[in-house]
Structure formats: C-alpha cells, structure tokens
Design an enzyme around this catalytic site. Sequence first.
Site, mmCIF file in Angstrom:
data_model
loop_
_atom_site.group_PDB
_atom_site.id
_atom_site.type_symbol
_atom_site.label_atom_id
_atom_site.label_comp_id
_atom_site.label_asym_id
_atom_site.label_seq_id
_atom_site.Cartn_x
_atom_site.Cartn_y
_atom_site.Cartn_z
ATOM 1 N N GLU A 284 -13.918 -10.669 -39.181
ATOM 2 C CA GLU A 284 -15.161 -10.517 -39.378
ATOM 3 C C GLU A 284 -16.102 -11.739 -40.138
ATOM 4 O O GLU A 284 -16.892 -12.503 -39.687
ATOM 5 C CB GLU A 284 -16.566 -9.185 -39.844
ATOM 6 C CG GLU A 284 -16.326 -7.778 -39.049
ATOM 7 C CD GLU A 284 -17.183 -6.418 -38.944
ATOM 8 O OE1 GLU A 284 -17.703 -7.278 -40.226
ATOM 9 O OE2 GLU A 284 -17.415 -6.295 -38.051
ATOM 10 N N HIS A 305 10.076 -3.168 -32.470
ATOM 11 C CA HIS A 305 10.724 -2.356 -30.730
ATOM 12 C C HIS A 305 9.833 -2.534 -29.879
ATOM 13 O O HIS A 305 10.493 -2.457 -28.518
ATOM 14 C CB HIS A 305 11.460 -0.870 -31.396
ATOM 15 C CG HIS A 305 12.156 -1.205 -32.048
ATOM 16 N ND1 HIS A 305 13.647 -1.196 -31.790
ATOM 17 C CD2 HIS A 305 12.215 -1.083 -33.598
ATOM 18 C CE1 HIS A 305 15.041 -1.026 -33.104
ATOM 19 N NE2 HIS A 305 14.297 -0.869 -34.562
ATOM 20 N N LYS A 422 -24.027 -4.123 -29.534
ATOM 21 C CA LYS A 422 -25.242 -3.248 -29.576
ATOM 22 C C LYS A 422 -26.181 -3.163 -28.458
ATOM 23 O O LYS A 422 -27.028 -2.913 -28.193
ATOM 24 C CB LYS A 422 -25.481 -3.120 -31.016
ATOM 25 C CG LYS A 422 -23.821 -2.840 -31.850
ATOM 26 C CD LYS A 422 -25.422 -3.117 -33.166
ATOM 27 C CE LYS A 422 -23.433 -2.802 -34.463
ATOM 28 N NZ LYS A 422 -24.295 -2.977 -35.882
HETATM 29 O O1 PA5 Z 1 -18.581 -5.394 -42.816
HETATM 30 C C1 PA5 Z 1 -19.861 -4.916 -42.204
HETATM 31 O O2 PA5 Z 1 -21.430 -5.158 -41.988
HETATM 32 C C2 PA5 Z 1 -20.194 -3.820 -40.713
HETATM 33 O O3 PA5 Z 1 -18.780 -3.439 -40.738
HETATM 34 C C3 PA5 Z 1 -20.450 -2.362 -41.561
HETATM 35 O O4 PA5 Z 1 -19.818 -2.260 -42.668
HETATM 36 C C4 PA5 Z 1 -20.260 -1.268 -40.323
HETATM 37 O O5 PA5 Z 1 -21.184 -2.459 -38.951
HETATM 38 C C5 PA5 Z 1 -21.343 0.312 -41.170
HETATM 39 O O6 PA5 Z 1 -22.268 -0.665 -41.224
HETATM 40 P P1 PA5 Z 1 -23.426 0.383 -41.599
HETATM 41 O O7 PA5 Z 1 -22.817 0.472 -43.105
HETATM 42 O O8 PA5 Z 1 -24.449 -0.137 -41.884
HETATM 43 O O9 PA5 Z 1 -23.026 2.002 -40.588
#
Ligand code: PA5
Length: 432
Positions: A284, A305, A422
């Site tokens: 990310e 393996h 989304k």
């Molecule tokens: O790193 C991030 O920002 C994302 O992976 C969020 O942690 C994830 O989408 C969950 O989001 P939230 O805590 O708003 O539910």
Amino acid sequence: MDKVNGILLDTSRTESFLPPADVDALAPRVAAAAADLAARRGEGSDFLGWLDLPANLAAADFAALELAAAQARRDSEACVVVGIGGSYLGARAVLDALGHGRGAPEVIFAGTSLCASALRQVTRRLERRDFRLVVISKSGTTLEPALSFRVLRRLLEERYGTAAAAARVTAITDARRGALRELADRAGWESWPIPNDVGGRFSVLTPVGLLPLAMAGIDIRALVAGAADMRRACLTDDLRANPAHLYAASRFGLYGKGYQTEILATFHTGLATFGEWWKQLYGESEGKDGKGIFPASTVYTTDLHSLGQYLQDGRRSLLETFLVVREDAPEVVVPADPGGVEGLDGLDDLVGRRLDSINVKAYEGTRTAHVQGGVPCLALELDRLTPEAVGGLLYLFEKGVAIGGRLLGVNPFDQPGVEAYKREMFRLLGRG
Ligand code: PA5
C-alpha cells in the site's frame, strides 16, 4: 552493523548484484529523506505520528491498556477483534509470532473478508464461551468489519441482553468522526481513539494493535521497548549502521537493477502472518503511480516444496529478504529411532541435533542456492523470537518503507488505489 535487540541485517549476499558503492552512493538521498520525515516535511507529513510513538508511549498508557485487558481476562474466554487491513494485521502478526500468554482469553479475528463461512466459523467458536468484541476501524465505515460486527453484536446481545452486551464492546476508531465513533458514543461502549496522524498500516503500536495484544497476554511494554531501541538505532545518518535506512537503500538499489518482486521468506511458521502485515505495509505504501516493488511472502521450508523450482530457476526479477530465527524451541532434538530399527530411514547421523539448528542449515543452504540461481538475498536474522525483537522488526520495516517511498518518489502514506474496487462493488450493490 551491530545487532539491535538480537536483530542483524545482512546485506552481503546482494553484493554480486549491486555493488556496495552503489548503495553507499544513496546515503545522501536517504539522509535527506530521513531529515524530511523528522521535520515533518513532504507529502503525507500529516501521517508521521508513528515515527515517535515508541518513545512517546507513557507508563500511564500501558497501565490503561493492561487494565482493560485484565477486565477481558476476568469476564471472557474469547475476544473477537473485528477489523481489516491495518486494523488487524499488526496485532495478528505479533500474536502469531509470540503466541497467547498463559490464562489469557483467546483472541479471534473477524471481519477480515466478506466470506460467510469464515464468519460462521467464528460464531461457532463462540458457542458456550463467554466473549467480548473489539471493533476497530479508523474510518468507521469499512464494509467488511461493519457487516461482521452487525452479526457478532446481535449474537452478543442475544447472549447477554442489550445492557450487559454494551459492557462487552470496545470500539477503537477516530476520536471524533465516523459512523463507529457515533455508534460508540450513543451506545456508551468503551472506546479508544486512533491518533489522527497515524494511518492504518502504521498503527500497530497504537491501541489498534496494543489493546488486542494486551488482551492476548502479550508483554506490550517489551514489544514497545524493542521498537524504541530500533527507533534509536535508526536515527543515525551512517547508512551502514542504520538497519532501516540500509534495508531501504539496498532494496531501492536492487529495484533500479530490475528486481521488481521482493519475497519476504521466513523459516519460522509463526512469522507467516508477519509476512501478511509486511505485504500490506509495503504494497500500500509503495505500489502507486506505476511504481513499486511487488511484495510477496513465503514460509520455508514448506514453500520450497511448492515454489522452490520457480525461485531457483524462474524469471529473474526476484529479490529475497530472509527472516530467520536462530534459536527456537532448543529442547526439540532429533531422537534415536523409536521403532528399534535403527538407521532404516537414513537419519541416524542427525540424532541429537536440534531441529532449530537443522532449520538454520536449511536457511544457509537455500540462501547459497538462490544467490547462485540469480536471486539477490537480504537477511534479517533474529537471535530469538522475543517481544523486543518483534517490536524492533515492526519499527525497522515502518521506517524502511517511509524512506523507500521517498526514494521512489511516491507518497508512502496514502492509498488512493484501494477505493477503486469499493466504487465498483457499491455500484453493483446499488449503493450509488
Ligand atoms: O492502511 C490502511 O489505511 C488500510 O489498510 C486500512 O487499515 C483498512 O482499509 C481498514 O480501514 P479502517 O480502519 O478505516 O476500517
């Protein structure tokens, strides 16, 4: 480089692919990136709260977390942590690495997908067991945990009644905004704020990670102390003495030479989930604007393996970072053949050898073979898998990706790309 909390970064097996002078030449850029982070300059500088978290947590913070955990120990056999992405991966990675403490309730994770069977399995595990819920969402609107939380909250209320159920819910979310904040305030649930300046994937050392871990009986003080030690070690501009900076520079240098996939390869099965946390952190943070190393993870020797052939012989764009624990359950030793037919399995030469030492030989052999096969290999070697070492690793990787993102020229603290699926999913659900 000196060890920090028993952690050693070894870059020597990259040298035939990336001359050390090329890495050293990156030192001024790395130092400039670190100075920007320290001065809160540059893109994403509103999300740098994690940088000093290990140094800023006070005794009172730990005491409050431990108090909440003690309550869970008194009234519950299971705590269900409901969250996805950065809202669960850190806690799960640390818990899987270190294991539950004695007498602690079982921490179970839910809301990590839209898989109905997975949620049904969680509800089955709660039959005839006292439980509580910890719902974690920074935005407070994420679909997966929100739907699972509905199901689990209904179960909780059916079991305990609305009022008693409210005393069994903890919300960890934004201090002021979002649907979960509003729900928590209205229902009077215990709640903990997620600092504004800490993004999800950097939040393991906030209540997001620390509360579930305290409930599971993990020594969160030792974990944070380990991160604080690593933070100090990662302040120097001496590239060769700074584990996070050297890791970032090495992988960035290799990326420039065409190594576009990094495999975090552990020989400890308890670190499999650590690989999942690391993939989110690096994927990310770096994967944007058409750039970034693709992060993958493996568990050896298991995956040797299945993927071993590709790793040794497939397309040569891989770099590997080994995550190795040198001493692990030293009491597990190869016994003499219990069947009395000595030697038929051909293993008598290993009688009396510790399994962990055999695993280390498997690591060393794999590393040699992969380097010979054209894979540059970095390694993080841990003397032992302690809370301090795990805390140190968390910080090393966080600082490493922050520096790495700056070297790549991306903002490591946003994730605009995750909105695309989304939008499409909501459109198909008729939600505009
Ligand atoms: O790193 C991030 O920002 C994302 O992976 C969020 O942690 C994830 O989408 C969950 O989001 P939230 O805590 O708003 O539910």
